[in-house]
Design an enzyme around this catalytic site. Structure first.
Site, PDB file in Angstrom:
ATOM      1  N   ILE A 236      23.756  27.258 -12.964  1.00 32.40           N
ATOM      2  CA  ILE A 236      24.081  28.562 -12.391  1.00 32.40           C
ATOM      3  C   ILE A 236      25.481  28.562 -11.796  1.00 32.40           C
ATOM      4  O   ILE A 236      26.230  29.549 -11.898  1.00 32.40           O
ATOM      5  CB  ILE A 236      23.052  28.935 -11.300  1.00 32.40           C
ATOM      6  CG1 ILE A 236      21.651  28.975 -11.876  1.00 32.40           C
ATOM      7  CG2 ILE A 236      23.395  30.273 -10.647  1.00 32.40           C
ATOM      8  CD1 ILE A 236      20.545  28.891 -10.834  1.00 32.40           C
TER       9      ILE A 236
ATOM     10  N   PHE B 131      17.349  26.936 -17.009  1.00 30.91           N
ATOM     11  CA  PHE B 131      18.541  26.811 -16.171  1.00 30.91           C
ATOM     12  C   PHE B 131      18.146  26.310 -14.789  1.00 30.91           C
ATOM     13  O   PHE B 131      16.985  26.372 -14.387  1.00 30.91           O
ATOM     14  CB  PHE B 131      19.277  28.150 -16.059  1.00 30.91           C
ATOM     15  CG  PHE B 131      18.461  29.247 -15.410  1.00 30.91           C
ATOM     16  CD1 PHE B 131      18.533  29.470 -14.042  1.00 30.91           C
ATOM     17  CD2 PHE B 131      17.622  30.047 -16.170  1.00 30.91           C
ATOM     18  CE1 PHE B 131      17.781  30.467 -13.438  1.00 30.91           C
ATOM     19  CE2 PHE B 131      16.866  31.061 -15.575  1.00 30.91           C
ATOM     20  CZ  PHE B 131      16.942  31.264 -14.202  1.00 30.91           C
ATOM     21  N   CYS B 132      19.125  25.788 -14.062  1.00 28.51           N
ATOM     22  CA  CYS B 132      18.931  25.325 -12.691  1.00 28.51           C
ATOM     23  C   CYS B 132      20.272  25.406 -11.978  1.00 28.51           C
ATOM     24  O   CYS B 132      21.229  25.974 -12.514  1.00 28.51           O
ATOM     25  CB  CYS B 132      18.374  23.896 -12.663  1.00 28.51           C
ATOM     26  SG  CYS B 132      19.404  22.695 -13.527  1.00 28.51           S
ATOM     27  N   THR B 133      20.364  24.881 -10.791  1.00 28.99           N
ATOM     28  CA  THR B 133      21.572  25.042  -9.983  1.00 28.99           C
ATOM     29  C   THR B 133      22.811  24.462 -10.651  1.00 28.99           C
ATOM     30  O   THR B 133      23.813  25.144 -10.846  1.00 28.99           O
ATOM     31  CB  THR B 133      21.387  24.387  -8.604  1.00 28.99           C
ATOM     32  OG1 THR B 133      20.181  24.858  -8.025  1.00 28.99           O
ATOM     33  CG2 THR B 133      22.557  24.726  -7.684  1.00 28.99           C
TER      34      THR B 133
END
Length: 286
Positions: free
Chosen positions: A204, A175-177
């Site tokens: 996120i 996952f990332c921003t």
């Protein structure tokens, strides 16, 4: 006045990306939209802000291109103008990774809807990896997620080569921003023999927007690449500020420290040469 902030990206072939720069910049400025859009042959990545109606006009303008007709975006609100001007930049990549043989369009892993994410990462056989940079991870992440301790996204392939094994780590979730980094990272893993690779759709930000606080497995706040600095559950503004000397997010405790001198120093750069962080995604981050 409330500003609407829209973040978006799409991996798509844009061989004419250079010719699109000037018309796109002029159109955004005409409609008083600010922020940053990155254009590259591999696609588009941006975060822009403005009045809701004007912002929609710009998004509709982008979708007039058949290649971007299905461009989606996430939106949130900001009480202040989050960017001072509009920039449209030409890049080699819309997110710097340094692996030219990776094609997210063809190789990316399996998208996981934010509402299904909890079930996936609760599986003990799934290795959960935060693909963001170390300073981002430190202010918030998912329970049990691994921090690769990278200072820039282009270091992630080295982390994979040194720490991960497709025979040992059979299920990997990342996952990332906003989704762009983990999409590219998932393509890299699949290219290197990892079969079951998942990534959080919309990142996120989509998770914090869609998953109720009482069900959330997120801990802390999420760094964002604009003047809000960080957001929390429901995409509400967070408590972090920004050190304008080194560019590091600073907590309320940091701001109370004697080492914090506005625009001069903070506990992270005290007695150190200020270094602006490599944000990995556009300066506005998508």
């Amino acid at each position: 006045m409330t500003y609407l902030v829209a973040t978006f990206y799409k991996f798509v072939r844009l061989p004419d990306y250079r010719a699109r720069q000037s018309p796109l910049l002029s159109f955004c400025q005409l409609h008083d939209v600010c922020g940053t859009i990155l254009l590259a042959e591999e696609g588009i990545n941006g975060t822009i802000a403005g009045e809701a109606a004007q912002l929609q006009v710009v998004l509709d303008y982008l979708r007039q291109d058949p290649r971007l007709a299905d461009l989606t975006y996430r939106s949130s609100e900001a009480e202040r103008r989050p960017f001072q001007r509009m920039k449209v930049k030409l890049k080699q990549e819309i997110v710097t990774f340094g692996q030219p043989n990776i094609d997210p369009q063809a190789q990316a892993g399996t998208y996981v809807d934010p509402k299904q994410w909890n079930q996936l990462i609760a599986d003990p056989d799934v290795l959960v990896i935060d693909t963001r940079n170390d300073y981002e991870v430190k202010i918030g992440s998912f329970q049990g997620a691994v921090n690769p301790h990278t200072e820039a996204f282009r270091e992630f392939p080295d982390y994979v080569q040194q720490r991960l094994d497709p025979q040992q780590h059979r299920k990997v979730a990342m996952f990332c921003t906003g989704g762009i980094r983990c999409e590219k990272a998932s393509a890299y893993l699949r290219n290197h023999g990892f079969d079951e690779v998942y990534h959080l759709q919309g990142g996120i930000l989509s998770y914090l927007e869609q998953v109720p606080a009482e069900q959330s497995l997120w801990e802390g706040e999420c760094f964002v690449f604009d003047e809000r600095v960080a957001v929390k559950q429901g995409l509400e503004p967070g408590t972090y500020g920004m050190c304008f000397a080194c560019g590091h997010p600073i907590s309320e405790t940091d701001q109370a420290s004697e080492k914090y001198v506005p625009e001069k120093s903070c506990p992270h750069c005290w007695e150190a040469e200020p270094v602006e962080p490599n944000l990995g995604e556009p300066s506005t981050e998508s």
